[in-house]
Write a protein that holds these residues in place. Structure first.
Motif, PDB file in Angstrom:
ATOM      1  N   VAL A   1       1.166  -0.948  -0.207  1.00  0.00           N
ATOM      2  CA  VAL A   1      -0.173   0.104  -0.277  1.00  0.00           C
ATOM      3  C   VAL A   1       1.094   1.108  -0.244  1.00  0.00           C
ATOM      4  CG1 VAL A   1      -1.941   1.429   1.765  1.00  0.00           C
ATOM      5  CG2 VAL A   1      -1.710  -1.000   0.898  1.00  0.00           C
ATOM      6  N   PHE A   2       0.728   1.975  -1.536  1.00  0.00           N
ATOM      7  CA  PHE A   2       1.074   3.157  -1.019  1.00  0.00           C
ATOM      8  C   PHE A   2       0.754   4.714  -0.939  1.00  0.00           C
ATOM      9  CE2 PHE A   2       3.597   0.847  -3.655  1.00  0.00           C
ATOM     10  CZ  PHE A   2       5.101   1.783  -3.819  1.00  0.00           C
ATOM     11  N   LEU A   3       0.609   5.322   0.866  1.00  0.00           N
ATOM     12  CA  LEU A   3      -0.062   6.202   1.410  1.00  0.00           C
ATOM     13  C   LEU A   3       1.314   7.502   0.308  1.00  0.00           C
ATOM     14  CD1 LEU A   3      -0.019   4.857   5.032  1.00  0.00           C
ATOM     15  CD2 LEU A   3      -2.430   5.396   1.813  1.00  0.00           C
ATOM     16  N   GLY A   4       0.268   8.885   0.579  1.00  0.00           N
ATOM     17  CA  GLY A   4       1.350   9.647   0.170  1.00  0.00           C
ATOM     18  C   GLY A   4       0.752  11.099  -0.254  1.00  0.00           C
ATOM     19  N   ASP A   5       1.480  12.285  -0.810  1.00  0.00           N
ATOM     20  CA  ASP A   5       0.945  13.074  -1.986  1.00  0.00           C
ATOM     21  C   ASP A   5       1.005  13.251  -3.199  1.00  0.00           C
ATOM     22  OD1 ASP A   5       3.758  13.880  -1.970  1.00  0.00           O
ATOM     23  OD2 ASP A   5       3.422  15.221  -0.181  1.00  0.00           O
ATOM     24  N   SER A   6       1.269  14.169  -4.147  1.00  0.00           N
ATOM     25  CA  SER A   6       1.898  14.379  -5.560  1.00  0.00           C
ATOM     26  C   SER A   6       2.598  13.719  -6.043  1.00  0.00           C
ATOM     27  CB  SER A   6       1.561  15.642  -5.939  1.00  0.00           C
ATOM     28  OG  SER A   6       2.743  16.552  -5.424  1.00  0.00           O
ATOM     29  N   PHE A   7       3.997  13.001  -4.996  1.00  0.00           N
ATOM     30  CA  PHE A   7       4.716  12.814  -5.023  1.00  0.00           C
ATOM     31  C   PHE A   7       4.086  11.112  -6.368  1.00  0.00           C
ATOM     32  CE2 PHE A   7       7.104  16.081  -3.534  1.00  0.00           C
ATOM     33  CZ  PHE A   7       8.956  16.164  -4.988  1.00  0.00           C
ATOM     34  N   ILE A   8       3.134  10.325  -4.695  1.00  0.00           N
ATOM     35  CA  ILE A   8       3.114   8.935  -5.070  1.00  0.00           C
ATOM     36  C   ILE A   8       1.790   9.138  -6.096  1.00  0.00           C
ATOM     37  CG2 ILE A   8       2.010   7.380  -3.724  1.00  0.00           C
ATOM     38  CD1 ILE A   8       4.996   7.353  -3.114  1.00  0.00           C
ATOM     39  N   GLU A   9       1.072   9.741  -6.205  1.00  0.00           N
ATOM     40  CA  GLU A   9      -0.676   9.956  -6.843  1.00  0.00           C
ATOM     41  C   GLU A   9       0.497   9.731  -8.511  1.00  0.00           C
ATOM     42  OE1 GLU A   9      -4.426  12.618  -7.517  1.00  0.00           O
ATOM     43  OE2 GLU A   9      -2.066  13.925  -8.060  1.00  0.00           O
ATOM     44  N   GLY A  10       1.637  10.758  -8.656  1.00  0.00           N
ATOM     45  CA  GLY A  10       2.222  10.748 -10.002  1.00  0.00           C
ATOM     46  C   GLY A  10       2.042  12.127 -10.642  1.00  0.00           C
ATOM     47  N   TYR A  11       2.326  12.708 -10.695  1.00  0.00           N
ATOM     48  CA  TYR A  11       1.900  14.606 -10.641  1.00  0.00           C
ATOM     49  C   TYR A  11       2.862  14.732 -11.671  1.00  0.00           C
ATOM     50  CZ  TYR A  11       1.164  19.406  -9.631  1.00  0.00           C
ATOM     51  OH  TYR A  11       0.767  20.691 -10.250  1.00  0.00           O
TER      52      TYR A  11
ATOM     53  N   GLY B   1      -3.533  17.935  -3.986  1.00  0.00           N
ATOM     54  CA  GLY B   1      -4.344  19.257  -3.057  1.00  0.00           C
ATOM     55  C   GLY B   1      -3.710  19.451  -1.694  1.00  0.00           C
ATOM     56  N   SER B   2      -2.510  19.589  -1.106  1.00  0.00           N
ATOM     57  CA  SER B   2      -2.377  18.908   0.389  1.00  0.00           C
ATOM     58  C   SER B   2      -2.946  18.281   1.037  1.00  0.00           C
ATOM     59  CB  SER B   2      -2.697  20.913   0.943  1.00  0.00           C
ATOM     60  OG  SER B   2      -2.613  22.240   0.343  1.00  0.00           O
ATOM     61  N   PHE B   3      -1.300  17.549   1.248  1.00  0.00           N
ATOM     62  CA  PHE B   3      -1.851  15.984   1.995  1.00  0.00           C
ATOM     63  C   PHE B   3      -1.047  15.994   3.328  1.00  0.00           C
ATOM     64  CE2 PHE B   3      -2.823  11.366   2.097  1.00  0.00           C
ATOM     65  CZ  PHE B   3      -5.062  11.864   2.043  1.00  0.00           C
ATOM     66  N   GLY B   4      -1.684  15.896   4.111  1.00  0.00           N
ATOM     67  CA  GLY B   4       0.139  16.213   5.194  1.00  0.00           C
ATOM     68  C   GLY B   4      -0.311  14.078   5.908  1.00  0.00           C
ATOM     69  N   THR B   5       0.998  14.085   6.600  1.00  0.00           N
ATOM     70  CA  THR B   5       0.582  12.831   6.960  1.00  0.00           C
ATOM     71  C   THR B   5      -0.606  12.850   7.962  1.00  0.00           C
ATOM     72  OG1 THR B   5       1.552  13.740   9.479  1.00  0.00           O
ATOM     73  CG2 THR B   5       3.127  12.838   7.551  1.00  0.00           C
TER      74      THR B   5
ATOM     75  N   ASN C   1       6.929  20.915   1.868  1.00  0.00           N
ATOM     76  CA  ASN C   1       5.085  21.597   2.386  1.00  0.00           C
ATOM     77  C   ASN C   1       5.290  20.241   3.643  1.00  0.00           C
ATOM     78  OD1 ASN C   1       4.784  18.805   0.871  1.00  0.00           O
ATOM     79  ND2 ASN C   1       4.253  20.650  -0.769  1.00  0.00           N
ATOM     80  N   ASP C   2       5.360  18.705   3.814  1.00  0.00           N
ATOM     81  CA  ASP C   2       4.629  18.390   4.853  1.00  0.00           C
ATOM     82  C   ASP C   2       4.153  18.518   6.013  1.00  0.00           C
ATOM     83  OD1 ASP C   2       3.562  16.604   2.393  1.00  0.00           O
ATOM     84  OD2 ASP C   2       4.943  14.304   3.663  1.00  0.00           O
ATOM     85  N   PHE C   3       4.938  19.479   6.611  1.00  0.00           N
ATOM     86  CA  PHE C   3       5.246  19.809   8.125  1.00  0.00           C
ATOM     87  C   PHE C   3       3.904  21.202   7.916  1.00  0.00           C
ATOM     88  CE2 PHE C   3       9.269  19.422   9.021  1.00  0.00           C
ATOM     89  CZ  PHE C   3       9.257  17.836  10.208  1.00  0.00           C
ATOM     90  N   LEU C   4       3.809  21.833   7.318  1.00  0.00           N
ATOM     91  CA  LEU C   4       2.360  22.538   6.963  1.00  0.00           C
ATOM     92  C   LEU C   4       1.320  22.794   7.009  1.00  0.00           C
ATOM     93  CD1 LEU C   4       4.300  26.073   4.656  1.00  0.00           C
ATOM     94  CD2 LEU C   4       4.305  25.904   7.435  1.00  0.00           C
ATOM     95  N   ASP C   5       1.751  21.083   5.988  1.00  0.00           N
ATOM     96  CA  ASP C   5       0.080  20.566   5.184  1.00  0.00           C
ATOM     97  C   ASP C   5      -0.405  19.829   6.908  1.00  0.00           C
ATOM     98  OD1 ASP C   5       0.318  21.552   3.020  1.00  0.00           O
ATOM     99  OD2 ASP C   5       0.821  19.715   2.323  1.00  0.00           O
ATOM    100  N   ASP C   6       0.171  20.200   8.113  1.00  0.00           N
ATOM    101  CA  ASP C   6      -0.061  19.415   9.129  1.00  0.00           C
ATOM    102  C   ASP C   6      -0.226  20.790  10.115  1.00  0.00           C
ATOM    103  OD1 ASP C   6      -0.820  16.937   8.554  1.00  0.00           O
ATOM    104  OD2 ASP C   6       1.481  15.934   9.038  1.00  0.00           O
ATOM    105  N   ASN C   7       0.170  21.882   9.663  1.00  0.00           N
ATOM    106  CA  ASN C   7      -0.007  22.509  10.810  1.00  0.00           C
ATOM    107  C   ASN C   7      -1.221  23.608  10.530  1.00  0.00           C
ATOM    108  OD1 ASN C   7       0.412  25.951  11.574  1.00  0.00           O
ATOM    109  ND2 ASN C   7       2.432  25.165  11.533  1.00  0.00           N
TER     110      ASN C   7
END
Length: 389
Positions: A101-111, A138-142, A169-175
């Motif tokens: 299972v792959f979880l993640g943001d645009s890098f995993i989605e294949g932007y 679309g701003s997807f954090g942990t 940007n992941d730190f900001l996505d969770d802020n």
């Protein structure tokens, strides 16, 4: 005399028309085939957005069973989403095959990348192992990754979990405070973890209803050619400005000219040289604690399945790392990984060792190019093989 003048005028007029047609055809080919800039707005607004806020648990996700197109400065890619909204093949919840299972943001989605050229698809092909892709832009954090795994992904049988960590940007996505103030997220339906008076994390949504989100499907304006014309007609621009907007919005020639002008302004401003990322070189204790909390929760839900954190640098992070050779954040992540039995794949060091890392990113963007996806797939594949799933 008048007849001769009219013939000459007609000849000039025909030449101008031919030149306009040639420019339009040239611009069409440059944009559509070679991705040199964005198509004019009258064409680029006809597709469904490739992410929307439509999930009550983790917010941003995709339309199910749909096809759309993602057009960017140097890409033009079709996205297809399966019955549960993932940009992936249709999958059964239970399978006797080995699966990741792959979880993640645009890098995993294949932007900006064709589906079959993404990390997960390349690994599935090379390893004869199903790789279920739950990545989303679309701003997807942990915090959202954890909620997605809990509510959706863990229902699918699997042998390991890979999650991306993009500190840029992941730190900001969770802020939570940043999310309330940043224009891109302040009216979005997004989950955050906030500490209460007892220092325990509580789940909150700063927009209290999915339907109130600016990215809710019914809230996204669907712009038509008529809308664009009305915008131009009723704008405060003069006749020259309105004519320019008409050309830019409705012709490929205008769209390409606008792209070139904007690119020149960007280069001349010097911002390409002054951009800097110091997220890897600074301590951010609160943000790191939240990240570790979410990864630990995923680890708990995964049970004895290996959890792999893919540490992803931005090109600017690589520039900074090459100057100093040090990374406080990477060191903290490795310490956490050892203490929590989390496997860390360090792409910061892996990319920094490449002779020309710029080739591994899109030329107009900080996401991986096809070559970058191939490289990451090779690095991650080695880790999977070491774990002997």
């Amino acid at each position: 005399m008048a007849s001769h003048f009219l013939k000459k005028l007609k000849f000039v007029f025909i030449q101008v028309i031919v030149l306009v047609i040639i420019l339009e055809l040239f611009s069409f080919v440059a944009i559509r085939w070679f991705h040199f800039g964005l198509p004019p707005k009258v064409y680029s607004t006809q597709f469904l957005p490739f992410f929307v806020d439509n999930d009550k648990t983790f917010g941003v996700w995709h339309y199910a069973d749909t096809t759309t197109r993602h057009i960017g400065p140097c890409w033009n890619v079709e996205y297809q989403f399966n019955s549960y909204g993932a940009r992936d093949d249709e999958r059964q919840k239970v399978s006797d095959k080995k699966r990741i299972v792959f979880l993640g943001d645009s890098f995993i989605e294949g932007y900006g990348i064709d589906k079959e050229k993404r990390v997960s698809d390349l690994m599935e092909k090379n390893m004869n192992m199903e790789c279920l892709n739950f990545g989303v832009s679309g701003s997807f954090g942990t915090t959202q990754m954890r909620l997605l795994y809990e509510s959706k992904a863990k229902e699918f049988s699997h042998n390991a979990v890979v999650l991306s960590f993009f500190p840029f940007n992941d730190f900001l996505d969770d802020n939570y405070e940043f999310g309330k103030s940043f224009f891109y997220t302040q009216r979005r339906y997004r989950p955050y973890l906030v500490k209460d008076s007892t220092k325990d994390y509580q789940l909150v949504y700063h927009v209290d209803a999915l339907e109130k989100s600016q990215a809710y499907p019914d809230s996204i304006p669907k712009r038509t050619a008529k809308d664009l014309l009305n915008d131009i007609y009723y704008s405060n621009r003069g006749i020259v400005g309105k004519t320019g907007a008409l050309i830019n919005n409705f012709t490929y020639t205008g769209a390409m000219a606008e792209f070139i002008v904007n690119r020149m302004k960007f280069t001349q401003s010097g911002t390409e040289q002054t951009y800097k990322s110091d997220v890897f070189s600074q301590k951010n204790t609160d943000a790191m604690d939240l990240f570790c909390h979410n990864v630990n929760k995923i680890k708990e839900m995964a049970g004895n399945k290996p959890v792999i954190v893919l540490l992803i640098p931005h090109p600017l992070d690589l520039m900074e790392y090459k100057k100093t050779g040090k990374s406080l954040l990477r060191d903290d992540l490795n310490k956490f990984g050892k203490s929590a039995n989390i496997h860390v794949v360090d792409l910061l060091d892996a990319f920094a060792k490449l002779e020309n890392p710029g080739e591994y990113f899109l030329p107009c963007d900080g996401h991986w190019s096809e070559k970058g996806n191939e490289f990451v797939a090779e690095v991650l594949q080695k880790k999977i093989q070491e774990l002997n799933l």
